[in-house]
Design an enzyme around this catalytic site. Structure first.
Site, PDB file in Angstrom:
ATOM      1  N   GLY A  13       0.824  -1.202   0.000  1.00 12.02           N
ATOM      2  CA  GLY A  13       0.000   0.000   0.000  1.00 12.02           C
ATOM      3  C   GLY A  13       0.854   1.245   0.000  1.00 12.02           C
ATOM      4  N   CYS A  14       0.259   2.353   0.371  1.00 13.10           N
ATOM      5  CA  CYS A  14       0.957   3.646   0.380  1.00 13.10           C
ATOM      6  C   CYS A  14       2.248   3.537   1.186  1.00 13.10           C
ATOM      7  CB  CYS A  14       0.049   4.722   0.973  1.00 13.10           C
ATOM      8  SG  CYS A  14       0.844   6.323   1.137  1.00 13.10           S
ATOM      9  N   PHE A  15       3.341   3.951   0.583  1.00 20.32           N
ATOM     10  CA  PHE A  15       4.629   3.767   1.255  1.00 20.32           C
ATOM     11  C   PHE A  15       4.845   4.658   2.465  1.00 20.32           C
ATOM     12  CE2 PHE A  15       6.531   5.795  -2.883  1.00 20.32           C
ATOM     13  CZ  PHE A  15       6.003   7.049  -2.595  1.00 20.32           C
ATOM     14  N   HIS A 156      -2.070   2.354   7.477  1.00 18.06           N
ATOM     15  CA  HIS A 156      -1.334   1.274   8.134  1.00 18.06           C
ATOM     16  C   HIS A 156      -1.356   1.480   9.641  1.00 18.06           C
ATOM     17  CE1 HIS A 156       0.283   1.438   4.050  1.00 18.06           C
ATOM     18  NE2 HIS A 156       0.363   0.129   4.185  1.00 18.06           N
TER      19      HIS A 156
END
Length: 170
Positions: A13-15, A156
């Site tokens: 997902g989004c880093f 996250h």
């Protein structure tokens, strides 16, 4: 003589959120975000083709190991959703482990089997396991993003009750 630093490359997902949580793990010595696993050389945020947003992790094998990093990786993102994490949808947000050698590949496959067997996620793991390729470092504004913007976007989160059971030795 001290062991050399080892490298791991993960996408989930989004880093921004991945980096913010993983960089805090004991034994992690450095992280950087970027793009890998795709088709565009010199990838950028605006032009990364089929690359995943990923995090490169350097770690001290005397303080942690690849398995421990993977267990945390599977705790902080949903590996059972294909090309998606939270509101982020698309190939860039896929779950992937880019292994650097055969030992990492074996550990990745074993960990995925253990996650599937655990029932901790509602579906089967769809995380890709592929050899690492070129890693294109993301632009400076994406590095350590949540350190600079603590209230910035993330999908996250550590799940305190999520603990992968120890593998039964047969």
């Amino acid at each position: 003589m001290a062991a050399q630093t080892q490298r791991a490359v993960l996408a989930g997902g989004c880093f921004w959120g991945m980096e913010d949580l993983i960089r805090r793990l004991p034994g992690v010595t450095a992280t950087r975000v970027g793009y890998t696993g795709g088709d565009v050389p010199n990838a950028t945020y605006r032009n990364h083709g089929t690359h995943a947003e990923a995090i490169e992790i350097l770690f001290d094998p005397a303080r942690t190991d690849f398995r421990a990093i993977l267990e945390f990786f599977f705790q902080i993102h949903d590996p059972s959703t294909k090309n998606r994490q939270g509101n982020d949808i698309g190939l860039s947000y896929r779950s992937a482990i880019y292994y650097v050698d055969d030992e990492q590949k074996r550990i990745a496959e074993d960990t995925i089997a253990d996650v599937d067997a655990s029932g901790l996620w509602p579906g089967k793991v769809v995380t890709e396991v592929e050899p690492v390729g070129p890693f294109w470092e993301a632009e400076p504004e994406h590095q350590d993003y949540l350190e600079r913007y603590p209230d910035g976007y993330t999908c996250h989160f550590p799940r305190p009750g999520w603990r992968l059971p120890a593998r039964a030795e047969g």
